[in-house]
Design an enzyme around this catalytic site. Structure first.
Site, short mmCIF file in Angstrom:
data_model
loop_
_atom_site.label_atom_id
_atom_site.label_comp_id
_atom_site.label_asym_id
_atom_site.label_seq_id
_atom_site.Cartn_x
_atom_site.Cartn_y
_atom_site.Cartn_z
N MET A 33 71.23 46.71 35.21
CA MET A 33 72.32 47.17 35.43
C MET A 33 72.29 48.63 35.27
O MET A 33 73.18 49.65 35.05
CB MET A 33 73.64 46.90 34.36
N ALA A 35 70.66 52.45 33.62
CA ALA A 35 70.49 53.01 32.41
C ALA A 35 69.32 52.80 31.67
O ALA A 35 69.16 52.14 30.66
CB ALA A 35 71.75 52.86 31.60
N LEU A 36 68.27 52.64 32.36
CA LEU A 36 67.17 52.12 32.03
C LEU A 36 66.37 52.59 30.83
O LEU A 36 66.49 53.72 30.62
CB LEU A 36 65.95 52.04 33.50
N GLY A 39 63.03 48.94 27.33
CA GLY A 39 62.94 47.29 27.60
C GLY A 39 62.99 46.84 29.04
O GLY A 39 62.39 45.86 29.40
N HIS A 40 63.83 47.48 29.88
CA HIS A 40 63.63 47.38 31.35
C HIS A 40 62.25 47.35 31.80
O HIS A 40 61.92 46.71 32.38
CB HIS A 40 64.74 48.25 32.19
N GLN A 64 80.99 40.48 35.61
CA GLN A 64 80.61 40.03 34.27
C GLN A 64 81.17 40.93 33.24
O GLN A 64 80.79 40.65 32.20
CB GLN A 64 78.92 39.99 34.25
N GLN A 151 64.38 38.59 26.69
CA GLN A 151 64.58 37.63 25.37
C GLN A 151 65.86 38.27 24.80
O GLN A 151 66.69 37.65 24.09
CB GLN A 151 63.60 37.39 24.64
N ASP A 153 68.51 39.07 25.78
CA ASP A 153 69.87 38.21 26.19
C ASP A 153 69.37 36.78 26.23
O ASP A 153 69.07 36.25 27.38
CB ASP A 153 70.33 38.97 27.64
P1 AMP Z 1 70.76 44.99 31.64
O1 AMP Z 1 70.43 46.03 32.27
O2 AMP Z 1 71.33 44.95 30.13
O3 AMP Z 1 71.68 43.84 32.40
O4 AMP Z 1 69.38 44.15 31.36
C1 AMP Z 1 68.44 44.00 32.48
C2 AMP Z 1 67.52 43.14 31.85
O5 AMP Z 1 66.72 43.74 30.91
C3 AMP Z 1 67.83 41.74 31.23
O6 AMP Z 1 66.77 40.85 31.68
C4 AMP Z 1 67.64 42.07 29.91
O7 AMP Z 1 67.68 41.05 29.04
C5 AMP Z 1 66.61 43.02 29.67
N1 AMP Z 1 66.45 44.00 28.48
C6 AMP Z 1 67.60 44.67 27.92
N2 AMP Z 1 67.11 45.29 26.86
C7 AMP Z 1 65.96 44.89 26.62
C8 AMP Z 1 65.17 44.93 25.51
N3 AMP Z 1 65.32 45.79 24.55
N4 AMP Z 1 63.82 44.20 25.41
C9 AMP Z 1 63.57 43.27 26.36
N5 AMP Z 1 64.37 43.14 27.56
C10 AMP Z 1 65.63 43.79 27.90
#
Ligand code: AMP
Length: 288
Positions: A33, A35-36, A39-40, A64, A151, A153
């Protein structure tokens, strides 16, 4: 620096991905989504390691978010995201508008019944249905060979694996470890909402999980006792309101009565107005 090919339409994205696959390249998809953060980027790097072409999607999926959630204020940092993806040498960026993804009011959804109501699904009704619906659409649009999730999520990863299995999606799901700040806070786009005091308080989620892990390593096997120990840590932090702290089977997401195999310890809490999640897995040799 090579520039990322950015597509905003389903048709262009699908054509580019198909051309890559026809050229013999394995395509990896990293749905986000935006705001990388690191983790991304860890997912992007895992995709780079296993695929010859990497597509990242940035789409803040309205489906969602609940009616009283943070859809409108969700951080959007598109320019910076593009720069980061360029640095990572990503091949394709798919950044559709809401109208492109949902041209008319959609009436078709993907629901993983029996899992979607667990953990975050309980306090966020409709959330996981929104996730599985958009991820199913992204899989149809990009047609990736592999798709990478975090992991962080954990329930989402379980539910997506189940969707892929039940609906025979021809994609391999890879789940990558949680990336944390140096002090242990799980990275999240929502951390940007925290003021300095809340940022300190937010650490209590990880502290509670560590306490549970410590007790487990000292041979405590009662989920009740472990949850009790974690809750004791959480309640000491003013301004933090627990949503759930559960010890569940990682496949069914059901609470376990006794720990005899790998379990997921998942926590969600409001820090001020910000809802954060985190988890640890209790596994392996420690169980014996
Ligand atoms: P989001 O942009 O929050 O929807 O996350 C996109 C992907 O990045 C999802 O598969 C998340 O589980 C993963 N993600 C978000 N934060 C982390 C993190 N701290 N470590 C690993 N993966 C992450």
């Amino acid at each position: 620096m090579p520039s990322v090919k950015t597509y905003t339409t389903v048709e262009e994205m699908r054509a580019a991905s198909r051309a890559a696959r026809l050229g013999g390249l394995r395509v990896g998809l990293v749905p986000t989504m935006g705001a990388l953060h690191e983790g991304h980027l860890s997912l992007v790097r895992a995709a780079q390691a296993q695929c010859e072409a990497v597509a990242v999607s940035i789409f803040v999926n309205p489906l969602q978010f609940g009616p009283n959630e943070d859809l409108a204020k969700y951080p959007r940092t598109f320019e910076r995201d593009c720069q980061l993806l360029e640095q990572e040498d990503v091949d394709f960026l798919f950044a559709p508008s809401v109208e492109e993804m949902y041209p008319e009011k959609a009436i078709t959804y993907v629901t993983v019944e029996g899992l979607s109501e667990k953990l975050c699904g309980r306090s966020r009704p409709g959330h996981f249905q929104g996730v599985t619906t958009v991820v199913a659409k992204l899989f149809h649009i990009v047609e990736p060979d592999l798709a990478f999730f975090g992991q962080k999520d954990a329930a989402q990863a379980t539910i997506i694996r189940r969707m892929v299995r039940d609906l025979n999606f021809p994609v391999e799901i890879i789940v990558c470890p949680i990336v944390r700040e140096v002090d242990g806070l799980a990275m999240s786009s929502r951390n940007a909402y925290l003021n300095p005091q809340e940022r300190k308080s937010a650490l209590v989620l990880y502290r509670a999980l560590k306490e549970i892990q410590r007790k487990f390593e000292q041979s405590e096997r009662s989920p009740f006792q472990l949850i009790e120990a974690g809750t004791q840590v959480l309640v000491q932090e003013p301004g933090v309101r627990l949503d759930y702290l559960e010890i569940v089977d990682p496949d069914t997401l059901d609470p376990v009565e006794k720990i005899t195999s790998t379990v997921l310890v998942a926590v969600a809490a409001f820090v001020g107005g910000t809802r954060l999640i985190d988890n640890v897995v209790l596994a392996g040799a420690q169980l014996i």
